[in-house]
Every structure is written in structure tokens, then in C-alpha cells.
Write an enzyme that holds these catalytic residues in place. Structure first.
Site, PDB file in Angstrom:
ATOM      1  N   ASP A   1      -0.132  -7.720  18.959  1.00  0.00           N
ATOM      2  CA  ASP A   1      -1.380  -8.015  19.657  1.00  0.00           C
ATOM      3  C   ASP A   1      -2.383  -8.565  18.655  1.00  0.00           C
ATOM      4  OD1 ASP A   1      -3.209  -8.269  21.594  1.00  0.00           O
ATOM      5  OD2 ASP A   1      -3.670  -6.145  21.789  1.00  0.00           O
TER       6      ASP A   1
ATOM      7  N   LYS B   1      -2.541 -15.000  18.431  1.00  0.00           N
ATOM      8  CA  LYS B   1      -1.428 -15.483  19.260  1.00  0.00           C
ATOM      9  C   LYS B   1      -0.605 -16.537  18.530  1.00  0.00           C
ATOM     10  CE  LYS B   1      -3.768 -12.892  21.766  1.00  0.00           C
ATOM     11  NZ  LYS B   1      -3.538 -11.473  21.512  1.00  0.00           N
TER      12      LYS B   1
ATOM     13  N   GLU C   1      -6.865  -7.798  30.583  1.00  0.00           N
ATOM     14  CA  GLU C   1      -7.532  -6.507  30.500  1.00  0.00           C
ATOM     15  C   GLU C   1      -8.986  -6.602  30.967  1.00  0.00           C
ATOM     16  OE1 GLU C   1      -5.744  -7.819  28.077  1.00  0.00           O
ATOM     17  OE2 GLU C   1      -7.070  -8.579  26.520  1.00  0.00           O
TER      18      GLU C   1
ATOM     19  N   ASP D   1       1.705  -8.751  23.648  1.00  0.00           N
ATOM     20  CA  ASP D   1       0.654  -8.779  24.669  1.00  0.00           C
ATOM     21  C   ASP D   1       0.090 -10.186  24.794  1.00  0.00           C
ATOM     22  OD1 ASP D   1      -1.068  -7.880  26.533  1.00  0.00           O
ATOM     23  OD2 ASP D   1      -2.566  -7.167  25.109  1.00  0.00           O
ATOM     24  N   ASN D   2      -0.590 -10.454  25.882  1.00  0.00           N
ATOM     25  CA  ASN D   2      -1.308 -11.716  26.086  1.00  0.00           C
ATOM     26  C   ASN D   2      -0.438 -12.950  25.918  1.00  0.00           C
ATOM     27  OD1 ASN D   2      -3.608  -9.880  24.425  1.00  0.00           O
ATOM     28  ND2 ASN D   2      -4.168 -10.720  26.390  1.00  0.00           N
TER      29      ASN D   2
END
Lengths: 971, 259
Positions: free
Chosen positions: B183, B186, B241, B211-212
Site C-alpha cells: 500500500d 502505486k 476507502e 491495495d488501490n
């Protein structure tokens, strides 16, 4: 166990064989009753033995149960391992073996239908124990007479049986030859030789048999597609059958007859090939067929349906174009007076300087206005050229004919579609329909298939939710309020857009009165721009608003279509109303000009006469002659401009909204802070509903304006042609398949209905203007007449004999017309009521069928239940006897696992028979069964658990079962 | 001059865009504008403000209450891209099921996800948490200690991931990573994943969670995962989120080893 297999193996064929008619057939022609009776005796003995075993089994059942429990675990493990390690085929083979047993027992009643070969029985007598079991298997194969199974058999051979190999080899030969007519019953050696027998040496009887076999094979090839076999087996069977037919077909017949036969066969083949080629050629001739098919494979049938609709539209416009071009424009251009001879065919003096400017031409003014493209150019001369072509009449009839043709085509298509789709439209078996018909078999692209898969699963979820929600209704008030609010917002939006258009049109009239030259390009094209922009953006807003309503997507789509329809219609009619105002203005102007012209002429002639009466008449340049405003041309121009701007906006949105967006998303993605492709802007989807509506309204405008601007169909053909290529390219290059895929077949007639409505609504104003407003006095083919349709009367009076005119006047007498209309209404009513009664009858029949089905189902269920009880008993007995034998042979473990597999397979069998209802008695009796069965699919499923794009385990779960069902017919 | 009527015709488009992208506008407002404003007003960094809030509103030693306090702050007051309660549940479940012994977390930020993972770990498990920014790391350290996890459970490493990963084996004596949670930036997902593959720390059955992967998005990462054939993978679809309308996803990869 061996005995069981022995007795049951051939029955197995009978039972498994509701599917496999042909295997039966192959074997039946070798049937021998004597042997059968013998066989039956043996099996009777078996049954007795089994009964005895049954009793023993009962006594020992307790102990066995315990044993089974204790061994359940290792067995399961072992079984799982075996399944994994064994090759696919082998696994199936063994499954088959296990399944054979319970199946046959249930089919005891069918025992009389045994197809036994003598060799087999003999062998059976010779062999015992293990050998017998193997033998039984082989026999089964023999019955089915499939060559490929021989190979499998070979593969399965174990070292134990090596001693018997020689025998089996012979036997295999028998298997092979058994399908041939030259089979001899008595000994294996002969069979061996028969394989090499040449057709020439065959007797007529044998030839007969051979022919029969060939026919059999042919039949098999034809019906192969419908067989519930695995693809591999189908391929092998097909290839072998074809080889067989190839080899022996030519050999049939004798001498000359044989040659003739071969010739016939060859010609037949050639003819088939030619037919196939011709079919291909025909498909290749359909325009854009390949393109559309390709799109269909990528985007599903809904997007393809748009393109098919576009093509259909193109065809219609082609015909309209041919009509107007061939019967109106070309005759006028070739045979009418040339440009510049009369005032209506000349550019007026004040406009002459700018008549060739591109800006003017682009607005369809200048030379374009004074050409065959518009109504005003046509002369009112009754007949033109050496053909005496009746120009005004032709103009009128073509105008009426295009509309009539369109009506005819649309209604005919609708009727045909209704016939096609009228059958399966009931909601009584919602889930059934969804299960068996929701796949789109035209999809050829994995991404699309994924989407379709997801959409099917979501539709299932939605359907289940709907079912649940239909019972309870929570928060109905909120939903209702939201829906009302959404509709209110949409209405506001519609009203706003309507007012904006009205305002703009009014303003443009003011501009027109001031003179267009004083205003900018923007102001001059305001109306079209605003209409196109509103038509483009309002649907988006509707889409956003409709999210409030929380409808089912299909319902939402219909609402959306309805709203866009209302918007377009409102815009169009506002436009028309404004146009009407303008027409009235022009007509007032016309009155003044008409008066002025008479004054002008009078003064002209008075002046000349007074000065010099003998002088030649003053020649006035046609360009200088004052003329009326010609409202028809104005209307035609407006429509042409509208079409042009509409086309432009369509193309520009395509380029910007799709292409540019795709380019940006694709190439900016390398240096952007979030994922553009998967995230927010993404690629665009193809908007089927919007495009279809655009097409329909475009067509409506064509129908409306075609009377006043004969060039409109030509323009439309051009537009459709270009957009076909452009949109095909855009779809393939910059759109992604829709997330929500829905089938188009149902909505096809919906489009057609909309087209019909639009056709009606667009002909309405056209007819109104034709009927009520008198034509301009100095332009167009009807100038000088009171009404446009007077041209018919004129033709009747002058071109037809007097009696015809009389007849016509009688026929058009209201006294005759009214009864006729009445009759027509009655006929329509009658037809409608009959069709209604037919429909009712259909519904009744459907109900009857349903009830009958239910009854049958009940009966079957009972029968199946009974069979199960029998089976249960038999199974117990069999396992008992099997156990005894195995005990004597040692290797307890193997046997146990076999038995356990028996259990599961028998249960599977119940599944197959009763559909979804697993019979409760079985579950109770086989206490350990659910426990032993459960882990097998579970472990299998687990391996594929995380496969991408699938719901966990869903597609895979069904796999083992799917394999197994065909495996029933495997051997 | 463009006629005003034409400009009026663009109103529907404007409305559409506004409604369509309202979540993004809200996010922009909360994550950027409010942050800048508060930074200027208080003189503290965002993470420090969050820490102050947690300190005053949560029970020390109780991870759940700390997480709750974080969630409240992030959804009501300001925005920090923690993993959030909804996606956190997916993470919790996965950790519970696997009960990994060595966990590597890339990008601790404020320590929210560290606490989240640590509270569902079995006894004796250890989590190595990487954070590049030392100020954030200091806060993360405080949060972790506040939640009651000591050095044995959580080891915070203040270094960028591309420096640490090659040295994990030598410096920290790791043999195998059971669970990796990504996380951080990216852009670093892909190089770090490749580094992990190269380091040999991943064994058959190691799970990597990223994540993401959809909203800020890691397209190259996903492409690599899809093509390499080393993983069984799936994307848990969820929303971003503390925001309802923005779609996001977590990628779960199960390392299959080279075949």
C-alpha cells in the site's frame, strides 16, 4: 462384482441408450435370438446367486458398516489421488465400469433386449472370475461396435491379463468386423480373414449387408452433432465413419452399376460442394456482412443489431433515392428547361455575386438553391421532353410513393418480426429461460465472453432478488418519491430544451427579417447547433437522473428510450411549429410581392406600349424578374441544413467522444496518477439506444423533408454509407464491450415500432402542408394551382378518357368511400378478434401441455423411486457378493474403494434420472454417502478457486459432472 | 461571439459531468483543499493531526478503538488514504485464514494497516513494516506502540522499499514471506513485486495483497500479474476507502512458484 458386471454389461447399453440410438441399431442387425435366450439363462442364474448373497449381506451388514466407516478416510484420499493421476480417458473408463453396475440393475426389466454375440457367450463360458469381468466390458464395446474403443481397451490392459491377450486380439477383430455385413458367426479365424475380403468377391447378400452398414455410418455422421458425447469421441467417430464410407461406398454395386453408383456419389459430392460454395458466395454478396459478424463476435448481438438496422435503413434509403433520383431529378435535369431560361431557374441578380461562395453553398443557398436539389427549381410545365414526361404528376406521385413504400416496408418487417418473436415471450419459466437461453453463441472474443458471463450471473442475482422483493416491499414510499422526482426533473429538462429551441427559432426569424448578412455564422446556424447539442447532451443528463429511480436495467433502458424519444420529438415538433410560423410569414410576404409584381408588369407593359407599340417586346433577363419567397424551398433548405448539422455533430462526437478519448486514455495512461483504463474515464461503450434513436429521427426528418428537397434521400444514403464505415471502425478501434450485455432480439420490434411512430409523426406535417397550404405562385411543379393534389385531377381530365374520369369521380364520392372504409374497419376488427382467439387457444394449449408435463413428471418420479428401491437392494446384494469374492482374492482395500465409488456413482445416477431431486430415502440408507461424496468436488473446486474473472468455483464446479454424464455412454 | 443560446445548450452537459463526477470532486475537496487549508491553519502535518485525534479519542492498548478512531477521523474530519474499514475486512479475513508467520508490509503510512494486520496475526508471528518517510514513520511507531504491539510483533523499517527488499534475507534473516501487503506508491508495485520474485523470499502459497489497484491504479502491476503466470490472482472489488462512489479494488495474488 464380476458376476454383476457380467449380467449387466449389455443391459447397460440398453439403458444408457435412450441417447444413443445408433449404437443400438448397429448392434441390432447382428442380433441372434438363440444366443440371447442362452444369455438370459445365465443372467437368471446370476440373479439367484445375488439373492443368496443378499441374505448373507444383511447378516453381515453391521460389521460392514463399521468397516466402511473406518476405511472411508483412506479411500477418499486414495480416490482423489487416483482421479488426479489418471489420465482423463482412463478415469472415465473406470467411472463407467462402476456405473455400469447400478444402472443395469435398475434396468432389469429391459433384459430381454440383449444383444449378444455368440463369440462372447462362448468366451464367457470359457473364462471365469476376473477374466469374465473384463470380457463383459469388451462385450459392451462389441455391442456398440465402435472401433476406437478397442484402443482404450488395449490401454487398460493389465499385466494380469497378458495370458489372455491372444484371445482378446482375435476378439477385437471381431469387434471390428461386426459392423460389416460379412461377419460369420462360427469362428474367430474366419473373422480374421474377413477383414481382408475384397468387395468384388462378396455375394449379393453380403453386399446388401455392406450397404446397410454404409447407410448406418452415414446416418451416424448426420446425427453425430446431436449426440451427448465428448468432443473427442465425436471427432474420432466422425473420422472413422467417414473413412469407412469413403472406402466401401464406391465398392457397392456391380460392374456397370457400380461405376454408375460411384459416378453418382461423386456428382453428389460435387453438387454439395458447389452448394456450399454458393452459400458462401451469397453471404459474401451481402454488404458489410463480414464486418457486422466481426462486430457481433466482439460486442454481442445488441451492438450488431444496430448495424443490421443501419444496413436495413440503408437499403430503404437506396430505394427512396432511386425513386426520387430516377423519376424526378434526372428527368428534370435532362429534359426540363435548362438553367437560366426562366426566373425560377436563375439566381436572382442581387444574389448573383455571392452565389458561388463556399459559405453560401454550404448553407445550400446560391447555385445550390436554384438547382434540381430543391422544390423551387421545378417547372409547372405539364409534360417535358420528347417522352412527354408528366413532371408535376411524377413529382407528386413520387412524394406519395416514398411515404407509402416506407409504411409498407416498416409494417411488413414488424409483422415478420412479430411472427418470429411471438413464441417464447412468457415469463412463466423465468429461471429456466435464463439458464438455458441466456448465452449468446455468437460471441467469439474472450473479454466479451467474460462480460457476458458476468452479466448472466448478475442477471441471475437480480432475478433472485426480484423474486424475493416481490414478496416484501420495503420503503416503497422513498422509491416512489424518487421516481416521481426523477420524472419531474426530466420533464423540467424537456420543457427547458423545448423552450430554448423555440426561443432560438424565434430569434432566427428575427435575423431572417433583418437580413442574414448582418449576422455571424454562429447566429445564422444557431437553431441547428442548439438542436444538435441538446439532442446530444440531454440523454446523458437523463441517464444520470435515471440512476435515482433504481429500476431494473431493462425497464430503465425503456424509460431512457422513451425520454430520449420525447426529447427528440419535442425538439422536432418545436422546430416544425416554428417553421410553420415562418411559412405563414413567407406567405404574407408572397401576397405583397404578388401584388407588386402585377403592378410592375403593368407598368412595364404600359410603358412599352405607350412609347412604341411596334417595337419588339422587351426582353427582361430572368435574373431581374422579381419573385416570391417560395416557402417550399425554404422548408427544404431548413431540413437539409438540419440533416447536415446533425450528421456533422454525430461524426464530431464520434471523433471526440470516442476516438480522442480512446487515444488519450491509451497513451496518457503511461504517465497518469491513476489507472485511466480501468478507472474513471475509461473507454467509451457503444451506446446502442442513442444511436438507434438518432438513426430513426434522422429518417423521420428525411421523410418530412423529402417532398420539398428531392436531394434528401441522396444525402441520407451518403450519410449512412459513411457512418457505416466510420462507426464500424470506431466500434472496433475505440469502444469496449458493454458491461451490461443484453440480447437484442426482443427489442428489435421495439425499434421498428418507434420507426413506425416516427414515420407517422413525420408524414403528418408533410401531408398537412401539402393539403392545406396553397403552393407558391411562381416556383415549383405545382405553381399556379390552388392545391398541390390538383395535379391528379388535371391529369385525369386531360390524359385519361372521359369515362375514366367519371368512374374516378364516382369512386371518390363520399357515398362510396365511406362504406368502403366501414368495410375495411370491420375486416380489421374481424381479423383482430380471430387472432385474439387464436392466441387464447395457444395459451390454453400451453397450459394443457404444462399440466400434462407435470403429470408425466409425477409418474416418472414414482417409477424412478421404485427403481431406486430395486436398485438399492441390488446394490446391497452386489456389494455383498463382490465382497465375498474379493475376500477370497484378498486386497480388501481396493474392493472397499470400489464399493464406495459404487455408492457415489449410484447416487449420481439418481441425479441423472430424477433431475434435481436427490431422493431422500437414498440419503438415509447410505448414511456415509454424503460425507464421502462431498470432499471430492470440493477439493477439485479448491484448486481453481482463485481463477480470474470467475465467481469462485462456479463454472468449474459443474465440470466433473459434465464429464461424467457423457462417460456413461463411453464404453 | 458565441450566441448565448448555444452556451445554454451546454448546461445539460455541465450538469451531467457534475453529477457523474461528484465523488471525485468531493474527494478532491477533502483530500487536497481541506488538507492545504488545515496545514496552513495549524502548522502541523496531516498525519500529526490524525495522531492527535487518535490520542485523544482512543483507548490505549486497544487496537480496535484506535482503528475506529482513525475511521471516524478519516470519514468525518479529513481524509487519509488508509485501507479503510470495508476493504480492511477483506484483509482481516485473509490474514485470519492464512495465519502467516512472517508478514511484510510495504508502506505503513500512519500505521493503520499495520495495526489492522497485527491484531489478527497468530502468536509468534512477525510483521515487517516499511515506511519511507521518517516523519510518518515516527507517527506510525507511536500508533503501533499505542495499540500495544511491541518490537517482537512489529518491526518498523524506515527505508524505501527498493533498498530494503534485496537486503531482507541478509539483514533480517528472513527465509520466506507468508504474506505481503502493498500500500505504498502505486508506481512501485511492479518493481517491488519483481524484486520479491527475484529475491526468492516468496514460496509456493505466499499471498500478496495489493491495495488501490483500480482507483489510483496500478495497471502495469496488473498486467504483469496477468501475464507472468506465476500467480493465481483475483481482484476484490470494493469502493475507495471513506468514499462511496469511486470504484477500487484489492488484488490478491497467490504465488505458485515457477513451473
Amino acid at each position: 462384482m464380476p458376476q454383476d458386471n457380467l449380467t449387466t454389461s449389455e443391459n447397460d447399453i440398453d439403458i444408457g441408450l435412450e441417447f444413443e440410438g445408433d449404437e443400438d441399431e448397429v448392434s441390432t442387425f447382428q442380433e441372434e435370438h438363440e444366443r440371447e435366450r442362452h444369455r438370459a439363462k445365465i443372467s437368471d442364474g446370476d440373479r439367484e446367486r445375488r439373492k443368496r448373497g443378499n441374505g448373507r449381506r444383511k447378516r453381515a451388514s453391521r460389521a460392514e458398516e463399521w468397516e466402511g466407516e473406518s476405511q472411508a478416510r483412506p479411500e477418499r484420499r486414495e480416490r482423489g489421488r487416483r482421479k488426479r493421476t489418471r489420465s482423463d480417458q482412463e478415469a472415465k473408463g473406470s467411472d463407467r465400469d462402476e456405473e455400469v453396475q447400478p444402472k443395469t440393475k435398475s434396468g432389469k426389466s429391459a433384459k430381454t433386449r440383449k444383444h449378444i454375440k455368440n463369440e462372447k457367450t462362448r468366451k464367457m463360458e470359457e473364462e471365469e472370475g476376473e477374466g469374465e469381468e473384463r470380457h463383459a466390458k469388451r462385450k459392451k464395446k462389441h455391442g456398440s461396435a465402435k472401433k476406437e474403443e478397442r484402443e482404450e481397451d488395449g490401454g487398460k490392459r493389465t499385466a494380469k491379463e497378458k495370458a489372455q491377450e491372444v484371445k482378446r486380439k482375435k476378439h477385437k477383430k471381431v469387434v471390428e468386423t461386426s459392423s460389416e455385413p460379412s461377419e460369420e458367426d462360427d469362428n474367430d479365424e474366419e473373422d480374421n480373414e474377413e477383414r481382408e475380403v475384397r468387395p468384388e468377391s462378396l455375394s449379393s447378400e453380403e453386399l446388401e449387408k455392406l450397404k446397410e452398414a454404409v447407410d448406418e455410418r452415414k446416418k451416424l455422421i448426420q446425427t453425430l452433432r446431436g449426440k451427448p458425447w465428448p468432443m473427442k469421441k465425436k471427432c474420432v467417430t466422425l473420422r472413422e465413419s467417414q473413412e469407412f464410407v469413403e472406402k466401401y461406398e464406391g465398392a457397392l454395386g456391380k460392374g456397370k452399376g457400380r461405376k454408375l453408383y460411384a459416378y453418382k456419389v461423386m456428382m453428389n459430392k460435387k453438387w454439395m460442394k458447389f452448394q456450399r460454395d454458393f452459400e458462401n458466395f451469397k453471404t459474401a454478396c451481402i454488404p458489410w456482412e463480414m464486418k457486422i459478424k466481426e462486430i457481433e463476435s466482439h460486442f454481442g448481438s445488441s451492438v450488431a443489431s444496430y448495424f443490421i438496422f443501419l444496413r436495413w435503413m440503408y437499403g430503404i434509403n437506396m430505394i427512396l433515392f432511386c425513386l426520387t433520383f430516377g423519376l424526378v431529378m434526372v428527368p428534370e435535369a435532362l429534359m426540363g428547361r435548362p438553367y437560366g431560361t426562366i426566373p425560377r431557374k436563375t439566381v436572382p441578380r442581387p444574389e448573383a455575386t455571392s452565389a458561388m461562395d463556399f459559405a453560401v453553398l454550404w448553407d445550400f443557398g446560391g447555385y445550390a438553391q436554384y438547382s434540381v436539389l430543391f422544390y423551387g427549381y421545378y417547372n409547372n410545365q405539364r409534360a417535358i421532353g420528347w417522352l412527354k414526361f408528366r413532371m408535376p404528376l411524377s413529382y407528386f406521385l413520387v412524394g406519395v410513393g416514398t411515404v407509402a413504400y416506407s409504411y409498407m416496408v416498416v409494417i411488413r418487417t414488424m409483422a415478420r418480426n412479430a411472427n418470429e418473436s411471438g413464441v417464447g415471450d412468457d415469463n412463466s419459466f423465468n429461471f429456466n429461460w435464463k439458464t438455458f437461453t441466456s448465452w449468446d453463441y455468437l460471441i467469439g472474443n474472450p473479454e466479451m465472453a467474460d462480460n457476458k458471463f458476468a452479466s448472466i450471473t448478475t442477471s441471475f442475482k437480480e432475478a433472485i432478488l426480484e423474486e424475493q422483493e416481490s414478496r416484501k416491499d420495503d420503503n416503497i414510499h422513498l422509491t416512489r418519491f424518487l421516481r416521481v422526482l426523477a420524472n419531474f426533473l426530466v420533464l423540467c429538462c424537456l420543457a427547458g430544451s423545448g423552450y430554448l429551441i423555440y426561443f432560438v427559432v424565434r430569434r432566427s426569424q428575427k435575423f431572417a427579417l433583418d437580413g442574414l448578412d448582418n449576422h455571424t455564422w454562429w447566429e445564422r446556424n444557431e437553431v441547428n447547433m442548439v438542436m444538435s447539442l441538446l439532442g446530444m447532451f440531454c440523454p446523458m443528463l437523463f441517464d444520470v437522473i435515471s440512476a435515482l429511480e433504481n429500476y431494473h436495467p431493462r425497464v430503465a433502458l425503456q424509460w431512457q428510450l422513451g425520454r430520449i424519444f420525447a426529447l427528440f420529438l419535442g425538439n422536432l415538433y418545436t422546430f416544425i411549429i416554428a417553421l410553420m410560423d415562418e411559412i405563414n410569414l413567407k406567405r404574407e410576404e408572397e401576397q405583397i410581392i404578388k401584388f407588386n409584381i402585377t403592378m410592375w408588369e403593368a407598368s412595364l407593359y404600359n410603358g412599352t406600349v405607350s412609347v412604341n407599340s411596334t417595337a419588339p417586346a422587351i426582353t427582361i433577363q430572368p435574373a431581374d424578374v422579381p419573385r416570391g419567397p417560395c416557402w417550399e424551398t425554404m422548408v427544404g433548405q431548413e431540413f437539409v441544413r438540419l440533416i447536415i448539422s446533425d450528421t456533422m455533430t454525430t461524426y464530431i462526437t464520434l471523433l471526440i467522444g470516442d476516438f480522442l478519448r480512446a487515444v488519450l486514455v491509451r497513451f496518457l495512461n503511461y504517465c497518469w496518477c491513476w489507472d485511466l483504463e480501468a478507472g474513471f474515464p475509461s473507454y467509451s461503450e457503444f451506446d446502442v439506444s442513442g444511436n438507434v434513436l438518432g438513426l430513426i429521427f434522422n429518417q423521420g426528418m428525411i421523410w418530412m423533408g423529402a417532398f420539398y428537397a428531392p436531394c434528401l434521400p441522396a444525402l441520407n444514403v451518403l450519410r449512412l454509407h459513411v457512418s457505416m464505415y466510420l462507426q464500424c471502425w470506431a466500434v472496433m478501434c475505440c469502444n469496449v464491450p458493454q458491461e451490461r450485455v443484453f440480447k437484442a432480439s426482443g427489442s428489435n420490434n421495439f425499434y421498428m415500432a418507434m420507426l413506425l411512430v416516427i414515420l407517422f409523426l413525420s408524414t403528418l406535417p408533410a401531408i398537412y402542408t401539402i393539403v392545406t397550404i396553397p403552393p407558391s405562385f411562381d416556383c415549383g411543379p405545382f405553381s399556379g394551382k390552388k392545391r398541390m393534389f390538383d395535379v391528379i385531377q388535371e391529369t385525369l381530365e386531360s390524359d385519361f378518357p372521359a369515362w375514366f374520369g367519371k368512374v374516378f369521380s364516382y369512386a371518390s364520392n363520399p357515398g362510396l368511400v365511406l362504406p368502403f372504409i366501414l368495410l375495411m374497419v370491420l375486416a380489421i376488427y374481424y381479423l383482430q378478434s380471430t387472432s385474439k382467439s387464436y392466441k387464447e387457444a395457444n395459451v390454453e394449449l400451453k397450459k394443457k401441455l404444462q399440466t400434462q408435463n407435470e403429470e408425466n413428471k409425477k409418474k416418472k418420479k414414482l417409477a424412478a423411486l421404485k427403481a431406486q428401491m430395486d436398485l438399492e437392494e441390488a446394490r446391497k446384494a452386489s456389494s455383498q457378493t463382490a465382497k465375498q469374492q474379493k475376500n477370497s482374492n484378498a486386497s480388501q482395500q481396493d474392493q472397499e474403494s470400489d464399493e464406495e465409488e459404487d455408492h457415489s456413482s449410484s447416487q449420481r445416477l439418481h441425479h441423472g434420472k430424477n433431475g434435481r431431486h436427490a431422493p431422500p430415502p437414498v440419503r438415509e440408507q447410505e448414511g456415509q454417502l454424503p460425507a464421502t461424496r462431498a470432499p471430492v468436488p470440493r477439493s477439485y473446486q479448491h484448486e481453481h478457486h482463485g481463477a480470474p474473472g470467475y465467481l469462485p468455483g462456479f463454472p468449474r464446479q459443474s465440470e466433473p459432472r459434465m464429464h461424467r454424464v457423457p462417460s456413461l455412454q463411453r464404453h | 461571439m458565441v450566441a448565448p443560446a448555444i452556451a445554454l445548450a451546454f448546461i445539460p452537459l455541465l450538469l451531467t459531468v457534475l453529477i457523474r463526477c461528484r465523488f471525485y470532486f468531493v474527494l478532491f475537496y477533502r483530500a487536497v483543499l481541506v488538507r492545504i487549508w488545515k496545514d496552513c491553519a495549524t502548522g502541523l502535518s496531516r498525519e500529526e493531526r490524525a495522531y492527535q485525534y487518535v490520542l485523544t479519542h482512543a483507548t490505549p492498548g486497544d487496537p480496535d478503538s484506535i482503528l475506529d478512531a482513525f475511521d471516524v477521523w478519516c470519514s468525518k474530519v479529513e481524509f487519509i488514504s488508509n485501507i479503510g474499514p470495508k476493504k480492511g475486512k477483506v484483509l482481516d479475513r485473509l490474514v485470519m485464514e492464512l495465519s502467516p508467520l512472517t508478514v511484510l508490509e510495504l508502506g505503513a503510512h500512519c500505521g493503520y494497516s499495520t495495526v489492522r494486520i497485527a491484531r489478527s496475526l497468530p502468536l509468534g508471528a512477525r510483521i515487517y513494516s516499511l515506511e519511507m518517510d521518517s516523519r510518518n514513520a515516527a507517527i506510525a511507531e507511536k500508533i503501533i506502540r499505542l495499540a500495544g504491539f511491541d518490537d517482537d510483533t512489529v518491526e518498523l523499517i524506515i527505508n524505501p522499499s527498493d533498498e530494503v527488499i534485496p537486503r531482507l534475507r541478509s539483514d533480517y534473516g528472513l527465509e520466506r514471506l507468508d504474506f505481503v501487503f502493498m500500500d505504498h506508491w502505486k508506481k512501485c508495485y511492479l518493481p517491488d513485486l519483481q524484486m520479491l520474485e527475484g529475491s526468492g523470499l516468496l514460496g509456493k502459497g505466499s499471498v500478496i495483497m495489493a491495495d488501490n489497484v483500480l482507483f489510483p491504479g496500478a495497471p502495469k502491476f496488473l498486467r504483469h500479474v496477468r501475464k507472468s503466470g506465476l500467480y493465481e490472482w483475483k481482484v476484490h472489488r470494493a469502493t475507495l476507502e471513506y468514499s462511496k462512489g469511486i470504484r477500487d479494488g484489492m488484488a490478491e495474488l497467490v504465488y505458485q512458484g515457477t513451473k
